[in-house]
Enzyme design. Structure first.
Site, PDB file in Angstrom:
ATOM      1  N   ASP A  49      -3.043   1.765   6.923  1.00  0.00           N
ATOM      2  CA  ASP A  49      -2.370   1.121   6.004  1.00  0.00           C
ATOM      3  C   ASP A  49      -1.900  -0.295   5.952  1.00  0.00           C
ATOM      4  OD1 ASP A  49      -2.098   3.772   5.227  1.00  0.00           O
ATOM      5  OD2 ASP A  49      -0.283   4.012   6.335  1.00  0.00           O
ATOM      6  N   ASP A  76       0.949  -1.195  -0.104  1.00  0.00           N
ATOM      7  CA  ASP A  76      -0.080  -0.129   0.079  1.00  0.00           C
ATOM      8  C   ASP A  76       0.851   1.166  -0.180  1.00  0.00           C
ATOM      9  OD1 ASP A  76      -2.618   1.412   0.518  1.00  0.00           O
ATOM     10  OD2 ASP A  76      -1.549   1.939   2.360  1.00  0.00           O
ATOM     11  N   CYS A  81     -13.656  -1.570  11.835  1.00  0.00           N
ATOM     12  CA  CYS A  81     -14.956  -1.907  10.981  1.00  0.00           C
ATOM     13  C   CYS A  81     -16.194  -1.750  11.988  1.00  0.00           C
ATOM     14  CB  CYS A  81     -14.521  -3.269  10.758  1.00  0.00           C
ATOM     15  SG  CYS A  81     -15.856  -4.052   9.766  1.00  0.00           S
ATOM     16  N   GLU A 122      -0.842  -1.547  -6.344  1.00  0.00           N
ATOM     17  CA  GLU A 122      -2.292  -0.607  -6.777  1.00  0.00           C
ATOM     18  C   GLU A 122      -1.860  -0.072  -8.122  1.00  0.00           C
ATOM     19  OE1 GLU A 122      -4.046   1.461  -2.993  1.00  0.00           O
ATOM     20  OE2 GLU A 122      -1.916   1.793  -3.074  1.00  0.00           O
ATOM     21  N   CYS A 181     -17.891  -5.779  11.875  1.00  0.00           N
ATOM     22  CA  CYS A 181     -17.211  -6.860  12.754  1.00  0.00           C
ATOM     23  C   CYS A 181     -16.393  -6.383  14.085  1.00  0.00           C
ATOM     24  CB  CYS A 181     -16.259  -7.809  12.003  1.00  0.00           C
ATOM     25  SG  CYS A 181     -14.775  -7.018  11.364  1.00  0.00           S
ATOM     26  N   CYS A 194     -13.955  -8.857   7.250  1.00  0.00           N
ATOM     27  CA  CYS A 194     -15.333  -9.307   6.993  1.00  0.00           C
ATOM     28  C   CYS A 194     -15.557  -8.582   5.508  1.00  0.00           C
ATOM     29  CB  CYS A 194     -16.129  -8.947   7.891  1.00  0.00           C
ATOM     30  SG  CYS A 194     -16.483  -6.928   8.015  1.00  0.00           S
ATOM     31  N   CYS A 219     -12.838  -3.596   5.094  1.00  0.00           N
ATOM     32  CA  CYS A 219     -12.329  -4.474   6.160  1.00  0.00           C
ATOM     33  C   CYS A 219     -11.823  -5.677   5.619  1.00  0.00           C
ATOM     34  CB  CYS A 219     -13.498  -4.967   7.172  1.00  0.00           C
ATOM     35  SG  CYS A 219     -12.805  -5.924   8.431  1.00  0.00           S
TER      36      CYS A 219
END
Length: 390
Positions: A360, A195, A350, A277, A353, A334, A331
């Site tokens: 990051d 990332d 999140c 990315e 959950c 989940c 997330c």
């Protein structure tokens, strides 16, 4: 795989004067040819050669090969300009910036790079000298130097043309090398998600953060100094800003090399691939506050990505590019996506959950998972073909 190696020339004062005169003559000829190409709408080498070759040879006393390269360089410049205009690099058609770029001929700087082929340039690797053509005749025994690893690559794999460049009064030859890629790992056991961000330059799914306080503080100092020099608007301030910009770019490039080397080494050691990315259009997609925009634009993320790609190719590590949409809001446990999952810049929490993680790191886990899905679906290595400086 194409790799570009830069070596430093160590000419005597007489040789340096001859090289300078050569660059000036070649670029004057190319600028004149660009004007003819603009007036005659002759943008291809064969067409432009009919209009300019004889006069370039006679007027600037260039050799046959040098004249050919000046013409080809002009045509390549117009091809690049056309592509940049088409891709919106100079704004929309009809805008003032677009008109300034398209309504006048291309102009070459007096010390712009000049290509040399094997007829104009020969290498003596054992003696570490070159014999190079100039307008003052053939210059022999021009010494060159460089890092031992780069010189080994140069001696074993150099192919094609080399460019003569003068930067800050120093002379360089930029040579193209053709290196065989390592045998690719076609069965990776997983992927390392990477990332790229504003606070941390790169964070991997293994938990490694590549930035540190020293780098952040130095970037802030660079930004403050750049702002002060831009406000002064004096000649000395502009000269200092230009000199400092080069130093800053070299330091950033060195950091990117180190970060990419660590990421690729870890992936190679563990038998995994690398998931990155897709950064195309990131400046148009991302909405940030003004201080964050400055931080985002001041770091060469595309350069870092290209360094990771070419180092991965040399090591046989597969690379995939994934869609970055919502990686920071999703997330990793989940897969619930909500803007409220980011209560703070560095915090991911999140709302479904209750999973809590550094933002990051959470994004890098999502990139890792998407990379694996891309690989499983059959899009092997999506890394583009690149030519990079070692």
């Amino acid at each position: 795989m194409k790799l570009v190696v830069r070596v430093k020339l160590l000419p005597t004062p007489v040789q340096a004067a001859a090289l300078e005169a050569t660059l000036h003559a070649c670029n004057q000829a190319a600028t004149w040819a660009a004007g003819v190409a603009f007036e005659e709408n002759a943008r291809r080498p064969l067409e432009l050669r009919k209009h300019t070759y004889a006069e370039i040879r006679e007027r600037w006393r260039l050799g046959a090969q040098a004249a050919q390269h000046a013409i080809k360089k002009t045509c390549d410049a117009y091809t690049t300009l056309k592509a940049n205009l088409r891709n919106g690099r100079y704004g929309r058609p009809g805008s003032r910036r677009h008109a300034r770029a398209s309504d006048k001929p291309v102009v070459f700087r007096p010390e712009a790079a000049q290509p040399y082929d094997d007829r104009m340039l020969s290498w003596q690797h054992q003696a570490r000298t070159v014999s190079i053509w100039s307008t003052a005749g053939r210059l022999k025994n021009v010494a060159f130097t460089g890092q031992a690893e780069q010189l080994e690559v140069l001696a074993a794999h150099r192919r094609g043309e080399s460019d003569l460049v003068c930067q800050g009064g120093k002379w360089f030859l930029i040579a193209t090398c053709d290196i065989d890629e390592a045998t690719a790992n076609t069965h990776p056991v997983g992927f390392v998600g990477v990332d790229l961000g504003i606070v941390n330059i790169a964070v991997t799914s293994d938990g490694a953060r590549h930035c540190g306080r020293r780098v952040r503080r130095k970037r802030e100092q660079d930004r403050d100094l750049r702002s002060k020099l831009q406000k002064k608007q004096t000649k000395s301030a502009k000269r200092r800003a230009k000199r400092y910009a080069g130093r800053e770019a070299r330091r950033n490039k060195d950091i990117n090399h180190k970060i990419s080397k660590r990421i690729v080494a870890e992936a190679e050691r563990t038998g995994r691939g690398i998931a990155l990315e897709t950064l195309t259009g990131i400046r148009e997609r991302v909405r940030l506050r003004k201080p964050q925009r400055t931080t985002l634009h001041s770091w060469p993320f595309a350069q870092l990505g290209s360094f990771i790609v070419y180092k991965a190719k040399r090591a046989g590590v597969p690379v995939v590019h994934v869609n970055p949409a919502y990686t920071s809001q999703e997330c990793s446990q989940c897969h619930h996506i909500e803007r409220g999952n980011r209560p703070a810049q560095a915090v991911f929490s999140c709302r479904v959950c209750g999973f809590v993680e550094h933002a990051d790191h959470n994004a890098s886990h999502n990139i890792r998972q998407r990379g694996w899905m891309v690989w499983v679906c059959g899009a092997q290595s999506t890394a583009p073909e690149l030519t990079l400086i070692a």
